[in-house]
Design a protein around this motif. Structure first.
Motif, PDB file in Angstrom:
ATOM      1  N   LEU A   1       0.894  -1.330  -0.113  1.00  0.00           N
ATOM      2  CA  LEU A   1      -0.068   0.046   0.228  1.00  0.00           C
ATOM      3  C   LEU A   1       0.913   1.377  -0.073  1.00  0.00           C
ATOM      4  CD1 LEU A   1      -2.751  -1.309   2.617  1.00  0.00           C
ATOM      5  CD2 LEU A   1      -2.774  -1.330   0.274  1.00  0.00           C
ATOM      6  N   VAL A   2       2.170   1.067  -0.284  1.00  0.00           N
ATOM      7  CA  VAL A   2       3.010   2.368  -0.149  1.00  0.00           C
ATOM      8  C   VAL A   2       3.645   2.408  -1.645  1.00  0.00           C
ATOM      9  CG1 VAL A   2       3.310   2.094   2.224  1.00  0.00           C
ATOM     10  CG2 VAL A   2       5.039   0.954   0.604  1.00  0.00           C
ATOM     11  N   SER A   3       4.280   3.652  -1.885  1.00  0.00           N
ATOM     12  CA  SER A   3       4.999   3.847  -3.120  1.00  0.00           C
ATOM     13  C   SER A   3       6.468   3.190  -2.892  1.00  0.00           C
ATOM     14  CB  SER A   3       5.305   5.166  -3.478  1.00  0.00           C
ATOM     15  OG  SER A   3       5.990   5.531  -4.578  1.00  0.00           O
ATOM     16  N   THR A   4       6.734   2.215  -3.577  1.00  0.00           N
ATOM     17  CA  THR A   4       7.983   1.586  -3.821  1.00  0.00           C
ATOM     18  C   THR A   4       8.834   1.754  -5.044  1.00  0.00           C
ATOM     19  OG1 THR A   4       6.922  -0.592  -4.065  1.00  0.00           O
ATOM     20  CG2 THR A   4       7.531   0.218  -1.865  1.00  0.00           C
ATOM     21  N   THR A   5      10.191   1.671  -5.011  1.00  0.00           N
ATOM     22  CA  THR A   5      11.048   1.757  -6.133  1.00  0.00           C
ATOM     23  C   THR A   5      10.953   0.458  -6.674  1.00  0.00           C
ATOM     24  OG1 THR A   5      12.971   0.916  -5.038  1.00  0.00           O
ATOM     25  CG2 THR A   5      12.706   3.170  -5.132  1.00  0.00           C
ATOM     26  N   ASP A   6      11.425   0.165  -7.947  1.00  0.00           N
ATOM     27  CA  ASP A   6      11.595  -1.175  -8.537  1.00  0.00           C
ATOM     28  C   ASP A   6      12.215  -2.024  -7.944  1.00  0.00           C
ATOM     29  OD1 ASP A   6      10.243   0.130 -10.678  1.00  0.00           O
ATOM     30  OD2 ASP A   6      11.806   0.380 -12.028  1.00  0.00           O
TER      31      ASP A   6
ATOM     32  N   ALA B   1      11.835  -6.563  -3.894  1.00  0.00           N
ATOM     33  CA  ALA B   1      12.177  -7.215  -2.674  1.00  0.00           C
ATOM     34  C   ALA B   1      11.009  -7.662  -2.065  1.00  0.00           C
ATOM     35  CB  ALA B   1      12.999  -6.305  -1.729  1.00  0.00           C
ATOM     36  N   LEU B   2       9.917  -7.008  -2.196  1.00  0.00           N
ATOM     37  CA  LEU B   2       8.472  -7.670  -1.686  1.00  0.00           C
ATOM     38  C   LEU B   2       8.074  -9.008  -2.571  1.00  0.00           C
ATOM     39  CD1 LEU B   2       6.362  -4.515  -1.219  1.00  0.00           C
ATOM     40  CD2 LEU B   2       7.418  -5.598   0.666  1.00  0.00           C
ATOM     41  N   ALA B   3       8.362  -8.947  -3.670  1.00  0.00           N
ATOM     42  CA  ALA B   3       7.787  -9.917  -4.512  1.00  0.00           C
ATOM     43  C   ALA B   3       8.760 -11.209  -4.133  1.00  0.00           C
ATOM     44  CB  ALA B   3       8.379  -9.673  -6.173  1.00  0.00           C
ATOM     45  N   ALA B   4      10.186 -11.106  -3.672  1.00  0.00           N
ATOM     46  CA  ALA B   4      10.803 -12.078  -3.149  1.00  0.00           C
ATOM     47  C   ALA B   4      10.247 -12.802  -2.079  1.00  0.00           C
ATOM     48  CB  ALA B   4      12.374 -11.738  -2.777  1.00  0.00           C
TER      49      ALA B   4
ATOM     50  N   MET C   1       0.002   1.443  -5.288  1.00  0.00           N
ATOM     51  CA  MET C   1       0.897   2.639  -5.999  1.00  0.00           C
ATOM     52  C   MET C   1       1.673   2.173  -7.259  1.00  0.00           C
ATOM     53  SD  MET C   1      -0.145   5.121  -4.166  1.00  0.00           S
ATOM     54  CE  MET C   1       1.225   6.283  -4.151  1.00  0.00           C
ATOM     55  N   THR C   2       1.934   0.715  -7.078  1.00  0.00           N
ATOM     56  CA  THR C   2       3.044   0.170  -8.069  1.00  0.00           C
ATOM     57  C   THR C   2       2.654  -1.159  -8.479  1.00  0.00           C
ATOM     58  OG1 THR C   2       4.588  -0.737  -6.334  1.00  0.00           O
ATOM     59  CG2 THR C   2       5.007   1.372  -7.140  1.00  0.00           C
ATOM     60  N   ALA C   3       2.824  -1.643  -9.671  1.00  0.00           N
ATOM     61  CA  ALA C   3       2.525  -2.963  -9.897  1.00  0.00           C
ATOM     62  C   ALA C   3       3.748  -3.843  -9.618  1.00  0.00           C
ATOM     63  CB  ALA C   3       2.344  -3.298 -11.508  1.00  0.00           C
ATOM     64  N   GLY C   4       3.827  -5.240  -9.853  1.00  0.00           N
ATOM     65  CA  GLY C   4       4.547  -5.911  -9.526  1.00  0.00           C
ATOM     66  C   GLY C   4       5.796  -6.014 -10.489  1.00  0.00           C
TER      67      GLY C   4
ATOM     68  N   GLY D   1       7.016  -8.393 -12.605  1.00  0.00           N
ATOM     69  CA  GLY D   1       6.966  -9.098 -13.554  1.00  0.00           C
ATOM     70  C   GLY D   1       7.760 -10.363 -13.203  1.00  0.00           C
ATOM     71  N   GLY D   2       8.040 -11.192 -14.139  1.00  0.00           N
ATOM     72  CA  GLY D   2       8.820 -12.444 -14.074  1.00  0.00           C
ATOM     73  C   GLY D   2       7.753 -13.529 -13.142  1.00  0.00           C
ATOM     74  N   PRO D   3       8.203 -14.299 -12.524  1.00  0.00           N
ATOM     75  CA  PRO D   3       7.532 -15.589 -12.202  1.00  0.00           C
ATOM     76  C   PRO D   3       6.519 -15.477 -11.079  1.00  0.00           C
ATOM     77  CG  PRO D   3       9.616 -15.699 -11.032  1.00  0.00           C
ATOM     78  CD  PRO D   3       9.616 -14.450 -11.987  1.00  0.00           C
ATOM     79  N   VAL D   4       6.446 -14.292 -10.626  1.00  0.00           N
ATOM     80  CA  VAL D   4       5.572 -14.009  -9.284  1.00  0.00           C
ATOM     81  C   VAL D   4       4.093 -13.174 -10.112  1.00  0.00           C
ATOM     82  CG1 VAL D   4       4.926 -12.571  -7.263  1.00  0.00           C
ATOM     83  CG2 VAL D   4       7.241 -13.603  -7.668  1.00  0.00           C
ATOM     84  N   ARG D   5       3.213 -13.790  -9.701  1.00  0.00           N
ATOM     85  CA  ARG D   5       1.860 -13.256 -10.270  1.00  0.00           C
ATOM     86  C   ARG D   5       1.762 -11.967  -9.390  1.00  0.00           C
ATOM     87  NH1 ARG D   5      -3.039 -16.363  -9.134  1.00  0.00           N
ATOM     88  NH2 ARG D   5      -2.148 -16.703  -7.227  1.00  0.00           N
ATOM     89  N   SER D   6       1.251 -10.681 -10.284  1.00  0.00           N
ATOM     90  CA  SER D   6       1.280  -9.539  -9.599  1.00  0.00           C
ATOM     91  C   SER D   6       0.229  -8.626 -10.307  1.00  0.00           C
ATOM     92  CB  SER D   6       2.649  -8.787  -9.597  1.00  0.00           C
ATOM     93  OG  SER D   6       2.860  -8.553 -10.624  1.00  0.00           O
ATOM     94  N   ALA D   7      -0.423  -7.669  -9.669  1.00  0.00           N
ATOM     95  CA  ALA D   7      -1.236  -6.950 -10.341  1.00  0.00           C
ATOM     96  C   ALA D   7      -1.296  -5.544  -9.455  1.00  0.00           C
ATOM     97  CB  ALA D   7      -2.750  -7.158 -10.469  1.00  0.00           C
TER      98      ALA D   7
END
Length: 333
Positions: A235-240, A245-248, A260-263, A265-271
């Protein structure tokens, strides 16, 4: 109220913004309810068609707010006019004002922010059925704290991430208004909830039933949290790099969803969630509030004349929870 009953005047109170000397006008945009004519907004989640936010603050960067009068609108076919008891501030309002969402939703200037409304129907347009003058549109003033942020939490958790009972979720930035609803809804769904928040928000989140509160994440650490989660709600604005790091820490088959930001990409499903009006979902949220299963926690109540100051506080990260904006009352003429 902004649209007092039994008034003969054709104007209502609003706020406009005038640019400082020689500004450059920047197009802005938003997700969520679409714009009708002038300061009147589509509130499809709240009523059968277009509603009215009679109080408005036209935003041009840089901004100077001033109270002005706007013509009282006449509802068209399939529209209703709403006497506004309250609106609220949402972080997306600041994003719109700053032009940070112009690639998502084009807005013509001058722009009127605000996507929440609580009040009563004061006039019906042609062809409106199932509603009557005096009907509540999210009845209590404090209920203006519910629609946009409540729907954001609901859609992120259950439409995008498909959160299920027994799953684990990390809510990053849970101290804000969306986070408070997300914690409550996730716990109600039977999830195990870990939240990041400041100390000032921790006690409130514990009242909501959060399983664990941790401080702000150290994105330089690898991993940022010593466990994985079925769902990460950011729920916060994060850099790429921070988003990666969150996706990990998303478990295999899990989901990363952000406001605020999308995932990465790569193997982790995100939106990335862009809230939309949904009358059915809002009705369910209201039912939960009425049943005592969902709490509306209002951090502050401010007059609409403080709108610019509220935006400044949001920019400076001084906005815990939800702020209700109350209209000016005017004597009947």
């Amino acid at each position: 109220p902004l649209l007092p009953r039994r008034r003969t005047s054709s104007s209502v109170r609003r706020f406009s913004a005038r640019s400082a000397p020689e500004p450059s006008r920047t197009s802005t945009s938003t997700d969520g309810p679409t714009i009708s004519s002038g300061p009147w907004r589509n509130c499809g989640a709240l009523m059968p068609s277009h509603g009215a936010l009679a109080a408005s603050l036209t935003m041009i960067a840089p901004v100077a707010a001033a109270a002005t009068d706007a013509p009282r609108p006449t509802p068209g076919a399939g529209q209703v006019l709403v006497e506004v008891a309250a609106t609220s501030f949402n972080p997306v309002d600041a994003g719109i004002r700053g032009g940070h969402l112009s690639d998502v939703f084009a807005v013509a200037l001058p722009h009127v922010p605000g996507i929440d409304v609580a009040g009563t129907i004061s006039e019906l347009g042609a062809g409106v059925t199932g509603w009557a003058v005096g009907d509540a549109v999210v009845a209590l003033p404090d209920s203006a704290a519910l629609p946009a942020v409540g729907l954001t939490a609901w859609q992120a958790l259950f439409e995008l991430a498909e959160l299920q009972a027994g799953q684990s979720i990390l809510i990053n930035g849970a101290g804000g208004a969306v986070g408070g609803y997300a914690v409550q809804l996730a716990k109600r769904a039977g999830a195990v909830v870990t939240a990041t928040a400041s100390k000032r928000s921790a006690d409130r989140l514990r009242r909501y039933g959060v399983d664990r509160v941790i401080g702000y994440l150290d994105y330089a650490s690898t991993p940022v949290v010593e466990e994985s989660f079925d769902v990460v709600l950011n729920l916060v604005s994060t850099t790429d790099e921070q988003t990666a790091a969150l996706a990990a820490v998303v478990a295999d088959g899990g989901f990363l969803v952000g406001t605020m930001t999308a995932g990465p990409g790569g193997p982790v499903r995100s939106a990335r969630v862009f809230v939309r009006s949904d009358a059915g979902q809002l009705a369910e949220l209201v039912r939960l509030v009425d049943a005592g299963e969902l709490r509306i926690d209002v951090a502050d109540r401010r007059p609409l004349t403080d709108t610019a100051a509220v935006h400044d506080a949001s920019d400076a990260n001084r906005m815990p929870g939800k702020t209700i904006m109350l209209p000016l009352t005017r004597p009947a003429e």
